[in-house]
Design a protein around this motif. Structure first.
Motif, PDB file in Angstrom:
ATOM      1  N   LEU A 260     -10.438  -5.864 -10.435  1.00  0.00           N
ATOM      2  CA  LEU A 260      -9.686  -4.995  -9.539  1.00  0.00           C
ATOM      3  C   LEU A 260      -9.455  -3.621 -10.161  1.00  0.00           C
ATOM      4  CD1 LEU A 260      -7.074  -7.705  -8.500  1.00  0.00           C
ATOM      5  CD2 LEU A 260      -8.946  -6.831  -7.066  1.00  0.00           C
ATOM      6  N   HIS A 261      -9.698  -2.589  -9.361  1.00  0.00           N
ATOM      7  CA  HIS A 261      -9.324  -1.206  -9.661  1.00  0.00           C
ATOM      8  C   HIS A 261      -9.703  -0.802 -11.106  1.00  0.00           C
ATOM      9  CE1 HIS A 261      -7.350   2.550  -8.984  1.00  0.00           C
ATOM     10  NE2 HIS A 261      -6.507   2.361  -9.986  1.00  0.00           N
ATOM     11  N   SER A 262      -8.698  -0.469 -11.933  1.00  0.00           N
ATOM     12  CA  SER A 262      -8.969   0.047 -13.275  1.00  0.00           C
ATOM     13  C   SER A 262      -9.541  -1.010 -14.221  1.00  0.00           C
ATOM     14  CB  SER A 262      -7.709   0.675 -13.864  1.00  0.00           C
ATOM     15  OG  SER A 262      -6.582  -0.142 -13.623  1.00  0.00           O
TER      16      SER A 262
ATOM     17  N   ALA B  96      -3.930   7.268  -1.969  1.00  0.00           N
ATOM     18  CA  ALA B  96      -4.557   6.478  -3.029  1.00  0.00           C
ATOM     19  C   ALA B  96      -4.998   7.395  -4.166  1.00  0.00           C
ATOM     20  CB  ALA B  96      -5.771   5.721  -2.483  1.00  0.00           C
ATOM     21  N   GLU B  97      -5.208   6.781  -5.318  1.00  0.00           N
ATOM     22  CA  GLU B  97      -5.894   7.478  -6.405  1.00  0.00           C
ATOM     23  C   GLU B  97      -7.375   7.558  -6.031  1.00  0.00           C
ATOM     24  OE1 GLU B  97      -6.601   6.976 -11.213  1.00  0.00           O
ATOM     25  OE2 GLU B  97      -6.188   5.211 -10.000  1.00  0.00           O
ATOM     26  N   MET B  98      -7.999   8.690  -6.273  1.00  0.00           N
ATOM     27  CA  MET B  98      -9.418   8.847  -5.968  1.00  0.00           C
ATOM     28  C   MET B  98     -10.265   8.313  -7.123  1.00  0.00           C
ATOM     29  SD  MET B  98     -12.402  10.624  -6.628  1.00  0.00           S
ATOM     30  CE  MET B  98     -11.919  12.064  -7.576  1.00  0.00           C
ATOM     31  N   TYR B  99     -11.277   7.539  -6.788  1.00  0.00           N
ATOM     32  CA  TYR B  99     -12.356   7.206  -7.717  1.00  0.00           C
ATOM     33  C   TYR B  99     -13.642   7.758  -7.091  1.00  0.00           C
ATOM     34  CZ  TYR B  99     -10.037   3.635 -10.721  1.00  0.00           C
ATOM     35  OH  TYR B  99      -9.257   2.959 -11.624  1.00  0.00           O
ATOM     36  N   GLY B 100     -14.438   8.496  -7.886  1.00  0.00           N
ATOM     37  CA  GLY B 100     -15.651   9.081  -7.324  1.00  0.00           C
ATOM     38  C   GLY B 100     -16.888   8.777  -8.143  1.00  0.00           C
TER      39      GLY B 100
ATOM     40  N   GLY C  16      -5.997  -0.168  -5.698  1.00  0.00           N
ATOM     41  CA  GLY C  16      -4.953  -0.888  -6.416  1.00  0.00           C
ATOM     42  C   GLY C  16      -4.349  -0.194  -7.609  1.00  0.00           C
ATOM     43  N   HIS C  17      -4.124   1.118  -7.526  1.00  0.00           N
ATOM     44  CA  HIS C  17      -3.451   1.829  -8.610  1.00  0.00           C
ATOM     45  C   HIS C  17      -1.988   1.377  -8.714  1.00  0.00           C
ATOM     46  CE1 HIS C  17      -3.049   5.030 -11.499  1.00  0.00           C
ATOM     47  NE2 HIS C  17      -2.048   5.571 -10.823  1.00  0.00           N
ATOM     48  N   GLU C  18      -1.439   1.403  -9.930  1.00  0.00           N
ATOM     49  CA  GLU C  18      -0.127   0.786 -10.183  1.00  0.00           C
ATOM     50  C   GLU C  18       1.047   1.478  -9.484  1.00  0.00           C
ATOM     51  OE1 GLU C  18      -2.129   2.071 -12.480  1.00  0.00           O
ATOM     52  OE2 GLU C  18      -1.051   3.632 -13.599  1.00  0.00           O
ATOM     53  N   THR C  19       0.862   2.743  -9.065  1.00  0.00           N
ATOM     54  CA  THR C  19       1.985   3.442  -8.424  1.00  0.00           C
ATOM     55  C   THR C  19       1.926   3.382  -6.895  1.00  0.00           C
ATOM     56  OG1 THR C  19       0.787   5.539  -8.542  1.00  0.00           O
ATOM     57  CG2 THR C  19       2.342   5.056 -10.338  1.00  0.00           C
TER      58      THR C  19
END
Ligand code: ZN
Length: 238
Positions: free
Chosen positions: A99-101, A151-155, A197-200
């Motif tokens: 998941l996520h990070s 959301a936090e962006m992932y690119g 799924g960023h923690e914030t």
């Protein structure tokens, strides 16, 4: 058929040191996931980094059908011995949901064999997670896209091997896109990487996210083959 045995592994550090994260996830991300997945009929246990053997003893892993993994700030604290143990279980059939990070976790990088880095930005951007393989079991029951207001962006570029199957692509309002649902097979095991799924952000409280993860767990569950026979076979089989 007995229930799938799911172990939710969580680093569980941000919540202990950051009030903002603790207010979003008072029971930890693992607690939110355990609660959200509870109606799905799995036998769920949780495990965290600071437990002995990170909560992933051989006995726990031998009794896990699918392991979910969230880590971020302490990937380097996961012992190589436990990474070896998890990898061995995946190669022998245990499913893994990253998941996520978790993209930079030792176990994901080990199983991918690439750097697994990406672009990122924290700017409260809208994300649309587009279904690009609608007949895939992970997309069962989903709408055309899942929208996250912030959301936090992932690119891209995301430094992963080409997925065996790509099930989601994310669009962000800042312009980037990202392969946000990637399926792999390694040995007898199946791996599903899922981006949000960023923690914030309260993303792990969202029922539709629980649905995707539950679909992923069902997809990644081991099939009931006998152990594979490998190595020298001294006699002809007739
Ligand atoms: Zn993040």
């Amino acid at each position: 058929m007995s229930n799938l045995r799911v172990t939710i592994w969580h680093e569980y550090r941000h919540e202990k040191h950051d009030e903002r994260v603790a207010s979003v996830y008072p029971e930890g991300i693992h607690g939110a996931l355990a609660k959200g997945l509870a109606p799905c009929g799995f036998d769920i246990r949780t495990a965290t980094l600071d437990e002995p053997e990170h909560g992933l003893t051989q006995e726990v892993l031998d009794n896990t059908d699918v392991l979910t993994w969230w880590g971020h700030m302490a990937h380097h604290e996961v012992s190589d011995e436990i990474v070896d143990r998890v990898q061995d279980r995946v190669l022998n059939g245990m499913g893994l949901i990253v998941l996520h990070s978790g993209h930079l976790s030792k176990i994901f990088r080990r199983l991918m064999g690439t750097g697994c880095m990406l672009k990122w930005r924290e700017a409260d951007e809208k994300e649309r997670i587009w279904v690009v393989d609608p007949s895939h079991p992970i997309c069962d029951g989903l709408p055309e896209y899942i929208e996250l207001e912030a959301a936090e962006m992932y690119g891209e570029h995301f430094d992963i091997p080409p997925p065996d199957t790509l099930v989601f692509i994310s669009w962000f309002e800042g312009g980037e896109v990202f392969r946000s649902g990637c399926c792999y097979q390694r040995g007898q095991g199946k791996i599903f990487y899922f981006r949000p799924g960023h923690e914030t952000y309260p993303i792990f409280h969202m029922p539709i996210i629980h649905q995707v993860i539950a679909n992923g767990i069902n997809w990644a569950a081991p099939v009931s083959n006998p152990p594979m026979v490998r190595g020298n076979i001294p006699e002809f089989m007739s």
